[in-house]
Design a protein around this motif. Sequence first.
Motif, mmCIF file in Angstrom:
data_model
loop_
_atom_site.group_PDB
_atom_site.id
_atom_site.type_symbol
_atom_site.label_atom_id
_atom_site.label_comp_id
_atom_site.label_asym_id
_atom_site.label_seq_id
_atom_site.Cartn_x
_atom_site.Cartn_y
_atom_site.Cartn_z
ATOM 1 N N ASN A 25 -79.951 36.411 -30.520
ATOM 2 C CA ASN A 25 -80.428 35.022 -30.447
ATOM 3 C C ASN A 25 -80.813 34.478 -31.812
ATOM 4 O O ASN A 25 -80.687 33.292 -32.073
ATOM 5 C CB ASN A 25 -81.664 34.941 -29.551
ATOM 6 N N ASN A 26 -81.302 35.379 -32.643
ATOM 7 C CA ASN A 26 -81.860 34.946 -33.931
ATOM 8 C C ASN A 26 -80.884 35.078 -35.091
ATOM 9 O O ASN A 26 -81.283 34.914 -36.244
ATOM 10 C CB ASN A 26 -83.126 35.764 -34.220
ATOM 11 N N ASN A 27 -79.635 35.400 -34.808
ATOM 12 C CA ASN A 27 -78.687 35.589 -35.907
ATOM 13 C C ASN A 27 -78.586 34.355 -36.803
ATOM 14 O O ASN A 27 -78.599 34.472 -38.030
ATOM 15 C CB ASN A 27 -77.303 35.940 -35.361
ATOM 16 N N ALA A 28 -78.449 33.202 -36.190
ATOM 17 C CA ALA A 28 -78.302 31.994 -37.013
ATOM 18 C C ALA A 28 -79.576 31.703 -37.809
ATOM 19 O O ALA A 28 -79.511 31.481 -39.026
ATOM 20 C CB ALA A 28 -77.902 30.808 -36.146
ATOM 21 N N PRO A 29 -80.754 31.732 -37.163
ATOM 22 C CA PRO A 29 -81.969 31.514 -37.974
ATOM 23 C C PRO A 29 -82.135 32.536 -39.096
ATOM 24 O O PRO A 29 -82.597 32.182 -40.182
ATOM 25 C CB PRO A 29 -83.102 31.666 -36.942
ATOM 26 N N ILE A 30 -81.749 33.789 -38.847
ATOM 27 C CA ILE A 30 -81.881 34.791 -39.915
ATOM 28 C C ILE A 30 -80.966 34.424 -41.080
ATOM 29 O O ILE A 30 -81.371 34.484 -42.244
ATOM 30 C CB ILE A 30 -81.576 36.209 -39.372
ATOM 31 N N GLN A 31 -79.731 34.040 -40.774
ATOM 32 C CA GLN A 31 -78.816 33.593 -41.839
ATOM 33 C C GLN A 31 -79.457 32.457 -42.633
ATOM 34 O O GLN A 31 -79.449 32.439 -43.862
ATOM 35 C CB GLN A 31 -77.507 33.043 -41.232
ATOM 36 N N MET A 32 -79.989 31.503 -41.896
ATOM 37 C CA MET A 32 -80.477 30.280 -42.546
ATOM 38 C C MET A 32 -81.701 30.539 -43.413
ATOM 39 O O MET A 32 -81.795 30.058 -44.536
ATOM 40 C CB MET A 32 -80.779 29.238 -41.469
ATOM 41 N N VAL A 33 -82.634 31.321 -42.880
ATOM 42 C CA VAL A 33 -83.868 31.514 -43.655
ATOM 43 C C VAL A 33 -83.625 32.445 -44.841
ATOM 44 O O VAL A 33 -84.246 32.301 -45.905
ATOM 45 C CB VAL A 33 -85.031 31.996 -42.758
ATOM 46 N N THR A 34 -82.682 33.380 -44.687
ATOM 47 C CA THR A 34 -82.365 34.261 -45.811
ATOM 48 C C THR A 34 -81.804 33.439 -46.966
ATOM 49 O O THR A 34 -82.186 33.602 -48.124
ATOM 50 C CB THR A 34 -81.357 35.341 -45.369
ATOM 51 N N LYS A 35 -80.908 32.529 -46.625
ATOM 52 C CA LYS A 35 -80.337 31.660 -47.659
ATOM 53 C C LYS A 35 -81.418 30.765 -48.277
ATOM 54 O O LYS A 35 -81.476 30.574 -49.494
ATOM 55 C CB LYS A 35 -79.231 30.805 -47.051
ATOM 56 N N LYS A 36 -82.283 30.261 -47.422
ATOM 57 C CA LYS A 36 -83.329 29.357 -47.902
ATOM 58 C C LYS A 36 -84.265 30.059 -48.887
ATOM 59 O O LYS A 36 -84.590 29.532 -49.953
ATOM 60 C CB LYS A 36 -84.123 28.849 -46.697
ATOM 61 N N VAL A 37 -84.676 31.281 -48.505
ATOM 62 C CA VAL A 37 -85.604 32.014 -49.368
ATOM 63 C C VAL A 37 -84.899 32.438 -50.659
ATOM 64 O O VAL A 37 -85.457 32.309 -51.757
ATOM 65 C CB VAL A 37 -86.184 33.237 -48.618
ATOM 66 N N ALA A 38 -83.665 32.911 -50.529
ATOM 67 C CA ALA A 38 -82.923 33.312 -51.734
ATOM 68 C C ALA A 38 -82.764 32.120 -52.671
ATOM 69 O O ALA A 38 -82.938 32.230 -53.894
ATOM 70 C CB ALA A 38 -81.563 33.880 -51.340
ATOM 71 N N GLY A 39 -82.449 30.959 -52.099
ATOM 72 C CA GLY A 39 -82.241 29.759 -52.917
ATOM 73 C C GLY A 39 -83.512 29.306 -53.601
ATOM 74 O O GLY A 39 -83.479 28.732 -54.692
ATOM 75 N N THR A 40 -84.644 29.550 -52.974
ATOM 76 C CA THR A 40 -85.919 29.150 -53.571
ATOM 77 C C THR A 40 -86.323 30.096 -54.697
ATOM 78 O O THR A 40 -86.840 29.661 -55.734
ATOM 79 C CB THR A 40 -87.025 29.155 -52.486
ATOM 80 N N LEU A 41 -86.068 31.387 -54.491
ATOM 81 C CA LEU A 41 -86.583 32.383 -55.439
ATOM 82 C C LEU A 41 -85.623 32.679 -56.584
ATOM 83 O O LEU A 41 -86.052 33.009 -57.691
ATOM 84 C CB LEU A 41 -86.915 33.682 -54.694
ATOM 85 N N ILE A 42 -84.308 32.624 -56.306
ATOM 86 C CA ILE A 42 -83.338 32.910 -57.371
ATOM 87 C C ILE A 42 -82.859 31.571 -57.914
ATOM 88 O O ILE A 42 -82.117 30.845 -57.263
ATOM 89 C CB ILE A 42 -82.153 33.735 -56.818
ATOM 90 N N ARG A 43 -83.309 31.271 -59.090
ATOM 91 C CA ARG A 43 -82.969 29.986 -59.696
ATOM 92 C C ARG A 43 -82.350 30.246 -61.060
ATOM 93 O O ARG A 43 -82.443 31.362 -61.602
ATOM 94 C CB ARG A 43 -84.235 29.134 -59.853
#
Lengths: 190, 488
Positions: B415-433
């Motif tokens: 059920n959470n596959n899509a949210p996991i994809q999305m939040v992983t990308k979000k956090v990576a995008g915030t931290l890796i600049r």
Amino acid sequence: MSSAAAADRGHPGPAPFPARPAPPRTLLLGMGNPILCDDRVGHELARRIAEHLGAAPGLEVEPECTVGGLNLLDLAEGFDRLIVVDSIKTRGGRPGDWYSFDGTALRDTMNLSNVHDANFATAMELGRRLGMHLPGDRDIHIFAAEVSENLTFGERLSPPLEDALPAVCREMLVEIESLLAQTASGAADP
Amino acid sequence: MSRKICIDPITRLEGHGKIEIFLDDQGAVEDCFFQIPELRGFERFVVGRPIEELPRLVTRICGVCPASHHMASAKAVDGCFGGEVAPLAVKLRRMYYNAHYIHSHIAHFYALAAPDFVLGPDADPAIRNVLGVVAKVGLEIGGAVIASRSKAQEIQRIIGGRSTQDIWCIPGGVAKGLKPEELKEIRPMVADLLEFTQFSLQLFRDVVLANPTYLDLIANGPYTLDVHNMGLVDSNDAPDFYDGQVRVVDFEGKELHRYEAKDYAEYVAEHVEPWTYLKFPYLKQRGWKGFKEGIDTSIYCATPLARLNVAERMATPKAQEAFEEMFATIGGHPSRLLLAQHWARLVEMVQNAETLQLYCDDPEITGDAYRVIPQHVTGEGIGIVEAMRGTLTHHYTCDANAICTSANLIVGTTNNNAPIQMVTKKVAGTLIRPGVEPDQGILNMIEMAFRAFDPCYSCATHSLPGEMPLRVRVHRGGEVTHEFRRGC
């Protein structure tokens, strides 16, 4: 005449035999998933090896272990030595290959490596620090058979592993028999 | 020239997986993929078997949550035989499941969540584990954790005859009841567990809430998603882990759907992407709209926090107090703060412990009417429970001889596959600049995003080498310019 009777008559009687040290309590654990094709190989091997070993002194067998993490503490507590038979998948490995190593080889994995729970090495170390009677790392012996298919549900081993199994079992048995002939190290882990 | 960072975990219990992060020319995150090879062939594996065998078989699917599969499967099999279940058996199943919830949540909270908060997200990976937690909080607390976990396990064993590889649920009921002397044995353990849930809440207050840095990370970090929530509720809209209606509310609290288990296929569908074996469930009536946040999205979470978001209240008094405290602290109900999952688990633990106590006081609980013998085969059953990590659905059909003809499973984490994809990308995008090279601390904070979901992908693939080595590789122009290793 018994020594008690001799003592009653003022004779010291024969010196008693020195007590033989109790054999270390050893748990043979077959790990795996019985419905995930080659993942069941640990169970198969543990069963066959246990059959060959028979009633070895101090040996207890849990051929079908499907749990990991902190649940392993419940199984391993009270034992002096742990023999784990499991599957392994290495890059380039082939069914018929097998590996053995002791618990010290798992120390590098004490980081957060299990997504849901503590990993094997961490669980054991935690138990020891909490005062549980658990085998030291040098008394944890892992035997791992190379597998080829462990992502498809099935109750049979893949043909290559099925073919290799008797030889793997025979070879592991030699090493395990040799282990059982030794006492547990009992040494504190450095 | 773009470059690629690869976090490549190889796991024991959870299958294999990796996170690939693609950076653009400037070093900003362009895309992110979380990939897991899924186990294959379960549906084919069970076809042709006696349907009543499935609750015993499915406990082997997963070494992490076998009881959840056992319960969902039992309910589906009950359905195949007409759906009648002895009322006492329902109580006993619930009781068993309460204990299982406590057992699982203790393991997740103390072994996985606590290291990040007790030791800090950027602590040395060598000590960022449960051993480090025990070293910091003390052996006494560590001993209480292990003892409480064992008590929850022991309660399962006493009620169900086993604590793993369950064989207890049978069509129409359970295979054994609870004897008065067994209840006597359970009572003090339940009292201890309830006390331990209160202790855990206090520990959370002392360690996490008292630390402004952690509170800031929870409330203002990148760990948020504007997606909807799913979970089972009882007739009072309190969380129900074993049964009830599935309720879906949006992230503003508006109810989108409410349905019975038998109607799940009208509300949930699964999207397929070419780059992964994982499927992505979504709200069917909205259609697949991509990995997008927002009020119109069709993506939902099914997690401890989602369960509390869909609930209007808790079912028991101490859990209600904890529920109110949590949402008051994190800015209202429902919440989008994904790191509050850990707190939500503790609130759920309280309800489970209090419910266990209620069952211990139920004068009927040691009765012997714990099974109804099925009289006929109706051919189809759908069982939904709340697995610890999400809504779990088992759907079976069988022929007139009760031989399985089809099976479909939507497991909790899926059920959470899509949210996991999305939040992983979000956090990576915030931290890796641009100009910020990933290090172990950053990697762990990316991991924290998906770890909050307590994901379980294995469902028990567990070959050695027994670790989840994380490898991070930075590629530039076809060459590896940076490499980070952990546990490999």
